[in-house]
Motif scaffolding. Structure first.
Motif, PDB file in Angstrom:
ATOM      1  N   TRP A  71       0.847  -1.170   0.000  1.00 62.76           N
ATOM      2  CA  TRP A  71       0.000   0.000   0.000  1.00 62.76           C
ATOM      3  C   TRP A  71       0.895   1.236   0.000  1.00 62.76           C
ATOM      4  O   TRP A  71       1.782   1.374   0.852  1.00 62.76           O
ATOM      5  CB  TRP A  71      -0.910   0.012   1.229  1.00 62.76           C
ATOM      6  CG  TRP A  71      -1.856  -1.155   1.262  1.00 62.76           C
ATOM      7  CD1 TRP A  71      -1.566  -2.432   1.615  1.00 62.76           C
ATOM      8  CD2 TRP A  71      -3.239  -1.136   0.905  1.00 62.76           C
ATOM      9  NE1 TRP A  71      -2.677  -3.234   1.507  1.00 62.76           N
ATOM     10  CE2 TRP A  71      -3.719  -2.457   1.071  1.00 62.76           C
ATOM     11  CE3 TRP A  71      -4.117  -0.143   0.464  1.00 62.76           C
ATOM     12  CZ2 TRP A  71      -5.052  -2.806   0.818  1.00 62.76           C
ATOM     13  CZ3 TRP A  71      -5.430  -0.483   0.211  1.00 62.76           C
ATOM     14  CH2 TRP A  71      -5.889  -1.790   0.384  1.00 62.76           C
ATOM     15  N   MET A  72       0.650   2.130  -0.951  1.00 66.69           N
ATOM     16  CA  MET A  72       1.522   3.280  -1.150  1.00 66.69           C
ATOM     17  C   MET A  72       0.718   4.574  -1.077  1.00 66.69           C
ATOM     18  O   MET A  72      -0.237   4.765  -1.828  1.00 66.69           O
ATOM     19  CB  MET A  72       2.223   3.181  -2.508  1.00 66.69           C
ATOM     20  CG  MET A  72       3.202   2.022  -2.599  1.00 66.69           C
ATOM     21  SD  MET A  72       3.787   1.716  -4.281  1.00 66.69           S
ATOM     22  CE  MET A  72       2.407   0.795  -4.959  1.00 66.69           C
ATOM     23  N   GLY A  73       1.134   5.431  -0.155  1.00 62.68           N
ATOM     24  CA  GLY A  73       0.491   6.730  -0.014  1.00 62.68           C
ATOM     25  C   GLY A  73       1.252   7.786  -0.790  1.00 62.68           C
ATOM     26  O   GLY A  73       2.475   7.906  -0.660  1.00 62.68           O
ATOM     27  N   THR A  74       0.562   8.559  -1.596  1.00 61.34           N
ATOM     28  CA  THR A  74       1.189   9.565  -2.457  1.00 61.34           C
ATOM     29  C   THR A  74       0.447  10.888  -2.323  1.00 61.34           C
ATOM     30  O   THR A  74      -0.511  11.015  -1.556  1.00 61.34           O
ATOM     31  CB  THR A  74       1.174   9.123  -3.930  1.00 61.34           C
ATOM     32  OG1 THR A  74      -0.167   9.244  -4.435  1.00 61.34           O
ATOM     33  CG2 THR A  74       1.653   7.691  -4.088  1.00 61.34           C
ATOM     34  N   GLY A  75       0.859  11.842  -3.115  1.00 60.84           N
ATOM     35  CA  GLY A  75       0.178  13.122  -3.154  1.00 60.84           C
ATOM     36  C   GLY A  75      -1.021  13.122  -4.063  1.00 60.84           C
ATOM     37  O   GLY A  75      -1.752  14.120  -4.137  1.00 60.84           O
ATOM     38  N   VAL A  76      -1.259  11.989  -4.743  1.00 59.35           N
ATOM     39  CA  VAL A  76      -2.410  11.904  -5.649  1.00 59.35           C
ATOM     40  C   VAL A  76      -3.317  10.736  -5.273  1.00 59.35           C
ATOM     41  O   VAL A  76      -4.136  10.293  -6.080  1.00 59.35           O
ATOM     42  CB  VAL A  76      -1.953  11.758  -7.114  1.00 59.35           C
ATOM     43  CG1 VAL A  76      -1.294  13.032  -7.589  1.00 59.35           C
ATOM     44  CG2 VAL A  76      -1.027  10.565  -7.289  1.00 59.35           C
ATOM     45  N   GLY A  77      -3.158  10.214  -4.057  1.00 53.25           N
ATOM     46  CA  GLY A  77      -4.045   9.150  -3.621  1.00 53.25           C
ATOM     47  C   GLY A  77      -3.301   7.956  -3.058  1.00 53.25           C
ATOM     48  O   GLY A  77      -2.084   7.974  -2.854  1.00 53.25           O
ATOM     49  N   LEU A  78      -4.085   6.890  -2.801  1.00 53.88           N
ATOM     50  CA  LEU A  78      -3.570   5.630  -2.250  1.00 53.88           C
ATOM     51  C   LEU A  78      -3.590   4.567  -3.335  1.00 53.88           C
ATOM     52  O   LEU A  78      -4.585   4.430  -4.052  1.00 53.88           O
ATOM     53  CB  LEU A  78      -4.439   5.204  -1.062  1.00 53.88           C
ATOM     54  CG  LEU A  78      -4.109   3.856  -0.420  1.00 53.88           C
ATOM     55  CD1 LEU A  78      -2.759   3.908   0.285  1.00 53.88           C
ATOM     56  CD2 LEU A  78      -5.215   3.452   0.564  1.00 53.88           C
ATOM     57  N   ARG A 101      -9.658  10.854  -4.331  1.00 54.87           N
ATOM     58  CA  ARG A 101     -10.793  11.770  -4.170  1.00 54.87           C
ATOM     59  C   ARG A 101     -10.814  12.692  -5.371  1.00 54.87           C
ATOM     60  O   ARG A 101      -9.777  13.199  -5.796  1.00 54.87           O
ATOM     61  CB  ARG A 101     -10.616  12.565  -2.880  1.00 54.87           C
ATOM     62  CG  ARG A 101     -11.627  13.685  -2.665  1.00 54.87           C
ATOM     63  CD  ARG A 101     -11.224  14.491  -1.435  1.00 54.87           C
ATOM     64  NE  ARG A 101     -12.106  15.626  -1.200  1.00 54.87           N
ATOM     65  CZ  ARG A 101     -13.216  15.561  -0.481  1.00 54.87           C
ATOM     66  NH1 ARG A 101     -13.577  14.409   0.077  1.00 54.87           N
ATOM     67  NH2 ARG A 101     -13.984  16.627  -0.300  1.00 54.87           N
ATOM     68  N   ASN A 102     -12.005  12.887  -5.927  1.00 55.03           N
ATOM     69  CA  ASN A 102     -12.155  13.830  -7.029  1.00 55.03           C
ATOM     70  C   ASN A 102     -12.105  15.245  -6.452  1.00 55.03           C
ATOM     71  O   ASN A 102     -13.024  15.664  -5.738  1.00 55.03           O
ATOM     72  CB  ASN A 102     -13.487  13.588  -7.759  1.00 55.03           C
ATOM     73  CG  ASN A 102     -13.578  14.405  -9.036  1.00 55.03           C
ATOM     74  OD1 ASN A 102     -13.278  15.598  -9.051  1.00 55.03           O
ATOM     75  ND2 ASN A 102     -14.034  13.752 -10.105  1.00 55.03           N
ATOM     76  N   GLU A 103     -11.045  15.939  -6.738  1.00 53.15           N
ATOM     77  CA  GLU A 103     -10.849  17.253  -6.147  1.00 53.15           C
ATOM     78  C   GLU A 103     -11.908  18.258  -6.603  1.00 53.15           C
ATOM     79  O   GLU A 103     -12.225  19.216  -5.893  1.00 53.15           O
ATOM     80  CB  GLU A 103      -9.445  17.777  -6.493  1.00 53.15           C
ATOM     81  CG  GLU A 103      -8.308  16.890  -6.013  1.00 53.15           C
ATOM     82  CD  GLU A 103      -8.206  16.862  -4.502  1.00 53.15           C
ATOM     83  OE1 GLU A 103      -8.920  17.622  -3.831  1.00 53.15           O
ATOM     84  OE2 GLU A 103      -7.395  16.082  -3.974  1.00 53.15           O
ATOM     85  N   ALA A 104     -12.472  18.032  -7.788  1.00 53.82           N
ATOM     86  CA  ALA A 104     -13.486  18.973  -8.313  1.00 53.82           C
ATOM     87  C   ALA A 104     -14.843  18.757  -7.638  1.00 53.82           C
ATOM     88  O   ALA A 104     -15.533  19.695  -7.223  1.00 53.82           O
ATOM     89  CB  ALA A 104     -13.606  18.826  -9.821  1.00 53.82           C
ATOM     90  N   THR A 105     -15.272  17.473  -7.498  1.00 57.82           N
ATOM     91  CA  THR A 105     -16.603  17.185  -6.949  1.00 57.82           C
ATOM     92  C   THR A 105     -16.577  16.914  -5.449  1.00 57.82           C
ATOM     93  O   THR A 105     -17.607  16.986  -4.787  1.00 57.82           O
ATOM     94  CB  THR A 105     -17.204  15.957  -7.657  1.00 57.82           C
ATOM     95  OG1 THR A 105     -16.375  14.815  -7.377  1.00 57.82           O
ATOM     96  CG2 THR A 105     -17.252  16.183  -9.166  1.00 57.82           C
ATOM     97  N   GLY A 106     -15.368  16.604  -4.950  1.00 59.88           N
ATOM     98  CA  GLY A 106     -15.261  16.284  -3.526  1.00 59.88           C
ATOM     99  C   GLY A 106     -15.662  14.869  -3.215  1.00 59.88           C
ATOM    100  O   GLY A 106     -15.683  14.459  -2.049  1.00 59.88           O
ATOM    101  N   LYS A 107     -15.999  14.092  -4.220  1.00 61.88           N
ATOM    102  CA  LYS A 107     -16.395  12.708  -4.000  1.00 61.88           C
ATOM    103  C   LYS A 107     -15.202  11.786  -4.208  1.00 61.88           C
ATOM    104  O   LYS A 107     -14.293  12.083  -4.948  1.00 61.88           O
ATOM    105  CB  LYS A 107     -17.518  12.324  -4.962  1.00 61.88           C
ATOM    106  CG  LYS A 107     -18.814  13.122  -4.743  1.00 61.88           C
ATOM    107  CD  LYS A 107     -19.891  12.669  -5.722  1.00 61.88           C
ATOM    108  CE  LYS A 107     -21.181  13.461  -5.489  1.00 61.88           C
ATOM    109  NZ  LYS A 107     -22.271  13.033  -6.417  1.00 61.88           N
ATOM    110  N   GLY A 108     -15.252  10.661  -3.551  1.00 56.64           N
ATOM    111  CA  GLY A 108     -14.169   9.697  -3.705  1.00 56.64           C
ATOM    112  C   GLY A 108     -14.080   8.783  -2.520  1.00 56.64           C
ATOM    113  O   GLY A 108     -14.977   8.719  -1.681  1.00 56.64           O
TER     114      GLY A 108
END
Length: 1000
Positions: free
Chosen positions: A368-375, A390-397
């Motif tokens: 499992w790798m944590g990054t600046g663009v997700g897991l 997470r979708n940065e535009a809609t806030g969903k994810g």
């Protein structure tokens, strides 16, 4: 360029293959290092360790630091014959050979010049191979030639009864057990150097196929490449009586079949390496024909720099060197590469740089790798990766935030994800992502760290303070209600560690450090961490415990260690040794070495806690900085560090603290302010003779550590000038104002400063002394000064002796003169005294007959004393008084009551000495100069006082004295100057006349 063939490459289809491609650390030698141009065709390593590179426009020499180019100079017959060199070769005896169109050339190390071998002039040499002791096999435009290096003789195989290929132009070949295998237009030409028999091996039965390259592995199997509307690789079978065509890698990743094989090489592990014109470097397992390819990856700065490879060469240290078509040379170690860089595949090309933050490994081996663009979840079976974001535009994810800061796999195999905006939990059995929020007593906050302790309590460090959830509970707790930790409830918690004692260490983000002793229910807080007076700050980025139970802490200002036994901290803040004090990612390996990351790279502190070993881009690390949080240990023992562009993984035990320096030489000796005397490549066999004015110089050392030249340590000492050894990474030793004399420059090198296993080398240096500082000159001057001083001494002594003689002579003359004058004075009394005495005697005879006899007796005593004392300088005072009394009786007979003489001299002083007739002269002098009358008598007192005789008379001067020459007293004074340090004093007043005569 040489004739070429084609081979196909494979497609990289999995993360494992990608990781394999990234597992090699390529170093580059380019124009910025001084390379004459970027097209490199030939390489070799000489006996000292230099790598020689033949490029399109010159010959180059590389030492790991810089390149020195050798260009043809028409005015210098000992320069390289021309700029393009066909081949380079260092033989078993250490001779360095070059193949040119003009013939075979040898480098003369002693005189530092290039020499064409006379026997090979006008014979183009294309390849050089060792054929035996003192024997080289040359492939030339005239065919096969054998050169005797000791005798300097060249002989050609010649066609004769041989195969025709033996006398034709040849370019490539390999010698194995004194047999030449050459690439020819008919196949592989075989020539036995001893029997001089030749034959041809065909790639296909009955068909003579042109061969471009040929090598032979350690089992004796031949490998060859050919070109026939594509590249072909052939492998010898049945003891090389037949050949198998290898087709396992006939397509590259673009699906094309066109490529060219530029070179072949077999390494000591019997792996075949193939240089291609389009698809990089291929490694083939000679046993099963399996392979992998290394191609350029623009995301990795240390990947192979170019996919067009001209030449392969492996040196004695196991470095493989590649000559490329335009990007210079590159080299790497196929059997040693500590670090590998990998990216989460699904997001690898999403951005120019993929910030990575955390890694966790679950119980089934998934990564499992944590990054600046997700897991990202990478399955253990290398199946398709899964991305949580997470979708940065809609806030969903599926996450609170795409910035994943910390990860934890708990005992139930659930994955806890701390993000920049909150905490998530992934239930692996259900495949469900959970959002924790206020209902779980978890705020929406920046999460720094996660820990599950030995009691299975989950601890969450975040900006909102420390939260904890006990085993079996569903909610987290704040420290507000904690009986011990409640004073620290609002402190921003950045790092967490449970040590071997079961104590919890809490590193704050700006508030220092807290130790929570769980069993004792006690808390100890340090606002500043580190030694008193030398703290490392109050921001703790990571923590670790070593094998001795010492707790380590990192910060933005260095690292510190806490010892339970002493209760004290030790700070480490040596900027020169660490290069950067912004430290994080503490880990301790099984050898008890401490690993840590910084903005400048990776550091390792040895188990003795004395020396920091630095790792940077030269060692295969990315040129981006490391994350300023913790690091991670996988189940297989590898450490994983997050960087601002990918992850770095390595096995710390693979790193062995050993010396990687192959050899050390003096690469340059520069006389200050005199560039014409710059010398290069001095060895232990050389010695230097310098002039007096050449005592300002710099010595450049080179140890051939191609792994990481900057991490080489040098030690040197100028014996006779330096008191101690100098240990430094700076390879230049500067000396100023060295006095003339004999010196020995001792030097050695090591890539491990705690182990100096390499034998030291020495260079004798003699600096001539200015003539006026030479020993002979100084001794001569000293002798001359001594002679001059001796001559001066003798002169002064002679002068002094002469002066003393003159002075003594003068003194003698003065004394003699005084004695003569005094004798004259004594003699003067004879006529006057005699006349007066006879007159008085006559009167007595007429008037006083009885007194006349007594008078006559005194007169005779007087003259008897004068005669007797005339031979003595001094007499006793007693003798002189007796004489004076006789003289007084005579005078009293004459003057009767007109003369009174009183003598008061103690008996104990009468043995002292006095000049004869002194008292008589004093009495006579008083009688002569004074009036004598019965009514006014002349009174003369003679007495002693302060070691002297005093003669005093009352003063009643006559108007004139007929018989006085006024020199009696002066003569007496002169005489006494030679007999006594005290003078004869004369004192006169209105009443008395007094003479003080020192006793002798």
């Amino acid at each position: 360029m040489r004739a070429t063939l084609f081979i196909i490459l494979f497609i990289v289809q999995s993360l494992a293959a990608a990781a394999q491609s990234a597992s090699y650390n390529f170093h580059r030698v380019t124009l910025k290092d001084g390379l004459s141009d970027g097209v490199v065709f030939n390489m070799t390593r000489d006996k000292y360790g230099y790598i020689w590179l033949g490029s399109q426009s010159g010959l180059n020499r590389y030492d790991g630091h810089r390149v020195v180019s050798f260009i043809h100079n028409p005015k210098d017959s000992f320069s390289v014959p021309r700029d393009f060199v066909h081949t380079l070769f260092c033989d078993d005896a250490g001779n360095l050979w070059f193949g040119y169109d003009d013939g075979l050339c040898r480098y003369d190390y002693a005189n530092r010049r290039f020499e064409i071998i006379p026997a090979t002039k006008n014979t183009a040499v294309n390849e050089i191979r060792q054929a035996g002791k003192d024997t080289l096999c040359l492939l030339t435009t005239k065919g096969v030639a054998i050169f005797d290096t000791r005798r300097g003789q060249l002989s050609f195989a010649g066609p004769g009864t041989q195969e025709a290929w033996v006398g034709r132009p040849l370019y490539e070949g390999w010698v194995y057990k004194s047999v030449l295998y050459a690439a020819t237009r008919e196949g592989i030409g075989v020539y036995d150097i001893h029997t001089k028999q030749s034959r041809i091996l065909s790639m296909k039965p009955g068909i003579r196929t042109p061969v471009e390259r040929v090598v032979i592995d350690s089992s004796g199997t031949l490998w060859a490449s050919a070109f026939d509307k594509g590249a072909f690789l052939y492998k010898g079978v049945q003891q090389n009586t037949a050949f198998e065509t290898i087709t396992a890698h006939q397509y590259d990743k673009h699906g094309t079949t066109f490529d060219v094989i530029m070179d072949l090489w077999v390494d000591p592990h019997n792996r075949l390496w193939i240089a291609t014109n389009w698809n990089g470097l291929i490694s083939v397992n000679t046993q099963d024909n399996s392979y992998f390819a290394l191609t350029n990856n623009y995301r990795l700065p240390n990947s192979i720099p170019d996919n067009r490879i001209n030449r392969i060469y492996m040196d004695r240290q196991g470095f493989m060197w590649l000559g490329t078509e335009g990007t210079g040379a590159a080299y790497f170690r196929p059997d040693y590469n500590l670090f590998s860089i990998f990216f989460p595949e699904p997001v690898k090309y999403l951005r120019p740089h993929i910030w990575t933050r955390a890694v966790a490994e679950d119980k089934t081996g998934n990564l499992w790798m944590g990054t600046g663009v997700g897991l990202i979840k990478q399955p253990a079976d290398n199946g398709p990766a899964v991305v949580f974001n997470r979708n940065e535009a809609t806030g969903k994810g599926t996450l609170h935030s795409n910035s994943v800061r910390t990860l934890l796999c708990d005992k139930e195999n659930n994955i806890w994800i701390g993000t920049a905006s909150g905490l998530n939990r992934y239930h692996t059995q259900q495949g469900r992502m959970e959002f924790l929020d206020k209902k779980d007593s978890v705020p929406y906050t920046f999460c720094w760290s996660l820990l599950q302790d030995s009691q299975e309590t989950i601890w969450l460090g975040c900006r909102a303070g420390l939260r904890y959830k006990r085993k079996g509970e569903n909610k987290f707790h704040s420290l507000q209600g904690h009986p011990v930790l409640h004073p620290y409830a609002r402190y921003d918690v950045r790092a967490l560690l449970e040590d071997s004692r079961g104590n919890l260490w809490i590193g704050f983000n700006g508030k220092g450090l807290l130790l929570y002793e769980v069993a004792a229910q006690k808390a100890t807080w340090w606002e500043q961490v580190g030694e008193t007076g030398n703290p490392i700050g109050n921001i703790i980025t990571s923590m670790a415990e070593d094998r001795k139970g010492i707790i380590w802490f990192s910060s933005y200002h260095g690292i510190a260690a806490y010892d339970y036994h002493t209760g004290a901290f030790t700070s480490y803040k040596d900027l020169q040794a660490m290069e950067s004090l912004q430290i994080s990612g503490l880990q301790v390996d099984d050898a008890d070495r401490l690993w840590l990351s910084s903005v400048k790279g990776l550091l390792m502190l040895d188990k003795n806690r004395r020396v920091f070993k630095k790792f940077g881009t030269q060692d295969g690390l990315p040129d981006m900085q490391f994350s300023d949080q913790g690091s991670f240990r996988l189940k297989d023992g590898r450490f994983v560090y997050a960087t601002y562009d990918g992850f770095v993984a390595f096995d710390p035990l693979q790193y062995k603290e050993k010396n990687h320096s192959d050899n050390i030489i003096i690469s340059s000796f520069v006389i200050r302010d005199d560039v014409t005397t710059t010398l290069s490549m001095l060895t232990e066999k050389d010695s230097l003779q310098l002039k007096p004015a050449q005592n300002f110089f710099s010595i450049e050392l080179t140890a051939f550590n191609y792994s990481n030249p900057a991490e080489t340590w040098y030690a040197y000492k100028l014996e006779g000038f330096d008191k101690d050894w100098t240990y430094t990474r700076n390879r230049t030793a500067n000396y100023t104002n060295v006095p003339g004399g004999h010196y020995t420059f001792r030097y050695k090198a090591s890539s491990d400063p705690s182990a100096w296993s390499e034998k030291e080398k020495q260079l004798p240096i003699h600096i001539a002394t200015v003539f006026y500082k030479t020993r002979v000159f100084i001794i001569g001057v000293i002798i001359l000064l001594l002679v001059l001083l001796w001559a001066l001494y003798r002169y002064k002594t002679a002068q002094q002796e002469k002066w003393m003689n003159l002075e003594n002579k003068a003194q003698r003359l003065e004394k003699e003169k005084a004695q003569v004058l005094y004798e004259n004075l004594k003699q003067q009394l004879n006529p006057h005294f005699l006349f007066n005495s006879l007159t008085s005697l006559s009167g007595l005879i007429r008037t006083k007959n009885p007194a006349a006899g007594s008078f006559l007796e005194s007169l005779s005593k007087t003259y008897r004393y004068i005669l007797k004392s005339s031979d003595h300088e001094t007499v006793t005072l007693e003798q002189e008084i007796k004489f004076a009394q006789a003289y007084i009786r005579l005078q009293q007979t004459r003057f009767e009551k007109g003369l009174e003489i009183n003598i008061q001299v103690p008996p104990d002083i009468q043995q002292r000495k006095i000049v004869p007739v002194t008292l008589q002269n004093m009495i006579e002098n008083a009688i002569k100069h004074n009036i004598i009358d019965e009514e006014c008598p002349l009174v003369i007192d003679i007495y002693t006082e302060q070691d002297a005789v005093i003669v005093r008379n009352n003063l009643q001067k006559k108007n004139s004295v007929e018989t006085s020459n006024k020199k009696g007293l002066a003569n007496l004074q002169s005489l006494y100057r030679y007999l006594s340090d005290r003078p004869v004093n004369i004192k006169t007043d209105n009443t008395y006349f007094q003479v003080t005569i020192p006793l002798l």
